[in-house]
Design a protein around this motif. Sequence first.
Motif, PDB file in Angstrom:
ATOM      1  N   VAL A  97       8.937  65.892  77.826  1.00 57.29           N
ATOM      2  CA  VAL A  97       8.582  66.691  76.771  1.00 57.29           C
ATOM      3  C   VAL A  97       7.799  67.816  77.372  1.00 57.29           C
ATOM      4  O   VAL A  97       7.857  68.812  76.915  1.00 57.29           O
ATOM      5  N   ALA A  98       7.088  67.634  78.380  1.00 57.36           N
ATOM      6  CA  ALA A  98       6.270  68.547  79.210  1.00 57.36           C
ATOM      7  C   ALA A  98       7.178  69.533  79.675  1.00 57.36           C
ATOM      8  O   ALA A  98       6.875  70.855  79.494  1.00 57.36           O
ATOM      9  N   THR A  99       8.371  69.286  80.227  1.00 56.56           N
ATOM     10  CA  THR A  99       9.212  70.354  80.483  1.00 56.56           C
ATOM     11  C   THR A  99       9.818  71.150  79.309  1.00 56.56           C
ATOM     12  O   THR A  99       9.875  72.387  79.496  1.00 56.56           O
ATOM     13  N   PHE A 100      10.124  70.598  78.294  1.00 55.72           N
ATOM     14  CA  PHE A 100      10.592  71.348  77.061  1.00 55.72           C
ATOM     15  C   PHE A 100       9.554  72.291  76.683  1.00 55.72           C
ATOM     16  O   PHE A 100       9.832  73.125  76.197  1.00 55.72           O
ATOM     17  N   LYS A 101       8.473  71.733  76.753  1.00 57.46           N
ATOM     18  CA  LYS A 101       7.013  72.621  76.343  1.00 57.46           C
ATOM     19  C   LYS A 101       6.848  74.047  77.004  1.00 57.46           C
ATOM     20  O   LYS A 101       6.806  75.100  76.373  1.00 57.46           O
ATOM     21  N   THR A 130       6.327  66.628  95.251  1.00 56.64           N
ATOM     22  CA  THR A 130       5.874  65.239  94.914  1.00 56.64           C
ATOM     23  C   THR A 130       4.449  65.283  94.375  1.00 56.64           C
ATOM     24  O   THR A 130       3.517  66.133  94.552  1.00 56.64           O
ATOM     25  N   LEU A 131       4.342  64.670  93.272  1.00 54.83           N
ATOM     26  CA  LEU A 131       3.193  64.479  92.459  1.00 54.83           C
ATOM     27  C   LEU A 131       2.298  63.481  92.806  1.00 54.83           C
ATOM     28  O   LEU A 131       2.758  62.259  92.822  1.00 54.83           O
ATOM     29  N   HIS A 136       3.650  68.783  84.745  1.00 55.40           N
ATOM     30  CA  HIS A 136       3.965  67.678  85.327  1.00 55.40           C
ATOM     31  C   HIS A 136       2.909  66.720  86.165  1.00 55.40           C
ATOM     32  O   HIS A 136       2.579  65.446  85.682  1.00 55.40           O
ATOM     33  N   ASN A 137       1.865  67.387  86.647  1.00 57.55           N
ATOM     34  CA  ASN A 137       0.671  66.824  87.195  1.00 57.55           C
ATOM     35  C   ASN A 137      -0.217  66.252  86.093  1.00 57.55           C
ATOM     36  O   ASN A 137      -0.825  65.346  86.308  1.00 57.55           O
ATOM     37  N   SER A 138      -0.553  66.809  84.957  1.00 55.11           N
ATOM     38  CA  SER A 138      -1.220  66.731  83.782  1.00 55.11           C
ATOM     39  C   SER A 138      -0.716  65.194  83.427  1.00 55.11           C
ATOM     40  O   SER A 138      -1.214  64.250  83.072  1.00 55.11           O
ATOM     41  N   VAL A 139       0.771  65.248  83.278  1.00 56.27           N
ATOM     42  CA  VAL A 139       1.376  63.874  82.631  1.00 56.27           C
ATOM     43  C   VAL A 139       0.979  62.863  83.718  1.00 56.27           C
ATOM     44  O   VAL A 139       0.701  61.683  83.226  1.00 56.27           O
ATOM     45  N   ILE A 140       1.160  62.755  84.974  1.00 54.12           N
ATOM     46  CA  ILE A 140       0.995  61.817  85.912  1.00 54.12           C
ATOM     47  C   ILE A 140      -0.418  61.566  85.998  1.00 54.12           C
ATOM     48  O   ILE A 140      -0.561  60.409  86.256  1.00 54.12           O
ATOM     49  N   GLN A 141      -1.387  62.423  86.101  1.00 55.10           N
ATOM     50  CA  GLN A 141      -2.742  61.985  85.846  1.00 55.10           C
ATOM     51  C   GLN A 141      -3.319  61.177  84.632  1.00 55.10           C
ATOM     52  O   GLN A 141      -4.067  60.260  84.939  1.00 55.10           O
ATOM     53  N   THR A 142      -2.589  61.586  83.662  1.00 54.64           N
ATOM     54  CA  THR A 142      -2.884  60.788  82.374  1.00 54.64           C
ATOM     55  C   THR A 142      -2.348  59.557  82.548  1.00 54.64           C
ATOM     56  O   THR A 142      -2.865  58.451  82.117  1.00 54.64           O
ATOM     57  N   THR A 143      -1.094  59.463  83.079  1.00 52.07           N
ATOM     58  CA  THR A 143      -0.631  57.985  83.030  1.00 52.07           C
ATOM     59  C   THR A 143      -1.360  57.096  84.303  1.00 52.07           C
ATOM     60  O   THR A 143      -1.341  55.892  83.853  1.00 52.07           O
TER      61      THR A 143
END
Length: 137
Positions: free
Chosen positions: A116-120, A45-46, A88-95
Amino acid sequence: MNRRALFSLAPLAGLALAATALPAQASGGGGESEAPKESFMRLSTLTATVVRPDGQRGVMTVEIGLDVPDAELHAKATQAIPRLADAHNSVIQTTAGTLLPGQVPDLDQLAHDLQVATFKILRKRGAVVLLGTVMVL
């Protein structure tokens, strides 16, 4: 309840469980090229900090999983779980950081950014990001 009797039965329960699991493994007989029996991978969980409408700090919590039916990609994703969690944490924190107080997160955009983060990280298509519960408290 006699705890000593309960603890003395624990090794026997383990042996019984192992004995029932061995015939199931022996009947599989497949090679490495088979698809995994369970393609879903539940990730941790993030969480991220948000500002609530009253000005105090709140928490945004996101449950996430991956559906990876390809056996090779599933193995790669399993090895990359720490890197996936970081991305994924970076995406959640940015959002969470861009949310105004009291604003509801855009789940379509969040799912897209996580995909997108998963594909990268995996560098191959085939892993689908699945969102569970998204809460902002």
